[in-house]
Write a protein that holds these residues in place. Structure first.
Motif, short mmCIF file in Angstrom:
data_model
loop_
_atom_site.label_atom_id
_atom_site.label_comp_id
_atom_site.label_asym_id
_atom_site.label_seq_id
_atom_site.Cartn_x
_atom_site.Cartn_y
_atom_site.Cartn_z
N PRO A 103 -34.82 45.57 58.31
CA PRO A 103 -35.80 44.86 57.28
C PRO A 103 -36.86 46.09 57.25
CG PRO A 103 -35.63 43.69 59.34
CD PRO A 103 -34.67 44.89 59.76
N GLU A 104 -37.47 45.70 55.97
CA GLU A 104 -38.48 46.71 55.37
C GLU A 104 -39.65 47.03 56.61
OE1 GLU A 104 -41.47 47.20 51.84
OE2 GLU A 104 -39.27 46.67 51.40
N ASN A 105 -40.25 45.87 57.21
CA ASN A 105 -41.00 45.97 58.20
C ASN A 105 -40.52 45.35 59.46
OD1 ASN A 105 -43.21 45.69 59.92
ND2 ASN A 105 -44.26 44.60 58.42
N PHE A 106 -39.90 46.26 60.27
CA PHE A 106 -39.16 45.71 61.37
C PHE A 106 -40.05 44.85 62.30
CE2 PHE A 106 -37.19 45.69 65.67
CZ PHE A 106 -35.79 45.33 65.32
N ALA A 107 -41.35 45.52 62.84
CA ALA A 107 -42.04 44.73 63.62
C ALA A 107 -42.53 43.38 62.96
CB ALA A 107 -43.43 45.65 63.87
N GLY A 108 -42.81 42.91 61.64
CA GLY A 108 -43.04 41.88 61.03
C GLY A 108 -41.87 41.12 61.05
N TYR A 109 -40.77 41.41 61.02
CA TYR A 109 -39.39 40.76 61.11
C TYR A 109 -39.39 40.19 62.46
CZ TYR A 109 -34.67 39.60 61.76
OH TYR A 109 -33.39 39.07 62.01
N MET A 110 -39.72 41.02 63.60
CA MET A 110 -39.56 40.56 64.85
C MET A 110 -40.48 39.31 65.08
SD MET A 110 -36.87 41.67 66.26
CE MET A 110 -36.98 41.36 68.00
N ALA A 111 -41.78 39.68 64.70
CA ALA A 111 -42.75 38.94 64.98
C ALA A 111 -42.57 37.38 64.19
CB ALA A 111 -44.20 39.36 64.35
N ALA A 112 -41.98 37.36 62.88
CA ALA A 112 -41.51 36.07 62.53
C ALA A 112 -40.48 35.39 63.14
CB ALA A 112 -41.08 36.69 60.98
N ALA A 113 -39.63 36.27 63.68
CA ALA A 113 -38.40 35.56 64.63
C ALA A 113 -39.08 35.14 65.66
CB ALA A 113 -37.48 36.85 64.83
N VAL A 114 -39.98 35.69 66.43
CA VAL A 114 -40.64 35.09 67.69
C VAL A 114 -41.28 33.91 67.31
CG1 VAL A 114 -42.54 35.38 69.25
CG2 VAL A 114 -40.75 37.01 68.87
N ARG A 115 -42.13 33.71 66.07
CA ARG A 115 -42.96 32.41 65.52
C ARG A 115 -41.68 31.51 65.31
NH1 ARG A 115 -44.68 29.99 61.32
NH2 ARG A 115 -43.59 31.05 59.86
N ASN A 116 -40.83 31.90 64.72
CA ASN A 116 -40.03 30.63 64.52
C ASN A 116 -39.27 30.27 65.77
OD1 ASN A 116 -40.38 31.04 61.71
ND2 ASN A 116 -38.81 32.33 61.21
N THR A 117 -39.14 31.09 66.70
CA THR A 117 -38.15 30.61 67.87
C THR A 117 -39.18 29.59 68.68
OG1 THR A 117 -36.79 32.54 67.84
CG2 THR A 117 -37.13 31.56 70.14
N CYS A 118 -40.59 30.30 68.56
CA CYS A 118 -41.48 29.40 69.32
C CYS A 118 -41.67 27.97 68.89
CB CYS A 118 -42.97 30.12 69.24
SG CYS A 118 -43.26 31.40 70.23
N ILE A 119 -41.74 27.96 67.46
CA ILE A 119 -41.83 26.57 66.65
C ILE A 119 -40.44 25.75 67.19
CG2 ILE A 119 -41.52 25.71 64.64
CD1 ILE A 119 -43.23 28.06 63.58
N ASP A 120 -39.31 26.46 67.16
CA ASP A 120 -38.34 25.66 67.58
C ASP A 120 -38.34 25.34 69.18
OD1 ASP A 120 -36.93 26.19 65.53
OD2 ASP A 120 -35.45 27.82 66.03
N TRP A 121 -38.76 26.08 70.02
CA TRP A 121 -39.29 25.70 71.32
C TRP A 121 -40.13 24.49 71.40
CZ3 TRP A 121 -38.63 28.53 76.47
CH2 TRP A 121 -37.46 29.23 76.44
N LEU A 122 -41.05 24.45 70.75
CA LEU A 122 -41.95 23.48 70.49
C LEU A 122 -41.44 22.11 70.03
CD1 LEU A 122 -45.20 25.35 69.15
CD2 LEU A 122 -44.89 24.39 71.45
N ARG A 123 -40.46 22.11 69.20
CA ARG A 123 -39.77 20.96 68.95
C ARG A 123 -39.01 20.14 69.87
NH1 ARG A 123 -37.94 23.70 63.38
NH2 ARG A 123 -39.81 23.15 62.14
N LYS A 124 -38.77 20.87 71.07
CA LYS A 124 -37.99 20.37 72.22
C LYS A 124 -39.00 19.37 72.82
CE LYS A 124 -35.35 24.56 73.11
NZ LYS A 124 -35.42 25.34 74.34
N PRO A 125 -38.42 18.15 73.29
CA PRO A 125 -39.13 17.00 73.88
C PRO A 125 -39.97 17.50 74.89
CG PRO A 125 -36.84 16.49 73.57
CD PRO A 125 -37.08 18.00 73.26
#
Length: 186
Positions: free
Chosen positions: A62-84
């Motif tokens: 990705p053009e901005n690897f750190a930003g890509y990883m931050a987005a991946a962490v944010r999305n994974t957190c959101i997935d975790w938060l959807r867990k009951p």
């Protein structure tokens, strides 16, 4: 070494570059994950690194690897938060022990200490109720003591936007604080 260069070398198969990349980015990614999920932040970041390792052979840099990883962490957190199990969970001041350590240590009177502890718990609850766009920068700035420029890089936002979100988040907290029966001098 430059994060982007480390990422390029790591994706090309350089294990030393991968190790250095993980050591460089993980603390910031964990801090970001704590803005969403306090107790399991390390697990979220580990999951993101594992996904990256599985995909590194076919992944383009990705053009901005750190930003890509931050987005991946944010999305994974959101997935975790959807867990009951996360639906009913609320953040308490106990999960942010170092935020109020200095404050707590400055009280000799048990009554003042109890009042400060109550305030700390109320503040943690208020931060938890903030919209995500304000809560994450507030937690990163005040809990993890991350500068606005670093938060901006991590969230892939302009610094001015991060500063605006910090300001607006503080204003919302102040409003909640006053409506909650707390006053400026307490």
């Amino acid at each position: 070494m430059n994060t982007q260069r480390l990422a390029r070398d790591a994706l090309a198969g350089d294990d030393d570059a991968l190790r250095m990349l993980i050591e460089t980015l993980s603390p910031r990614l964990i801090a970001l994950a704590r803005g969403y999920i306090v107790g399991d932040a390390e697990d979220v970041v580990q999951e993101v690194w594992m996904k990256l390792l599985k995909l590194k052979a076919i992944m383009e840099l990705p053009e901005n690897f750190a930003g890509y990883m931050a987005a991946a962490v944010r999305n994974t957190c959101i997935d975790w938060l959807r867990k009951p199990r996360y639906k009913a969970e609320c953040v308490s001041a106990d999960e942010y022990p170092n935020v109020f350590d200095g404050l707590m240590a400055s009280y000799d009177n048990p009554e003042e200490l109890t009042l400060a502890s109550d305030h700390a718990q109320a503040l943690a609850a208020f931060v938890h109720r903030l919209p995500e766009m304000y809560a994450v920068p507030i937690r990163l700035f005040y809990h993890d003591e991350m500068p606005a420029a670093e938060i901006a890089e991590m969230l892939d936002l302009p610094v001015s936007t991060v500063k605006w979100r910090l300001y607006t988040g503080r204003q919302l907290l102040k409003k909640d604080w006053m409506q909650g029966g707390y006053h400026r001098d307490t």
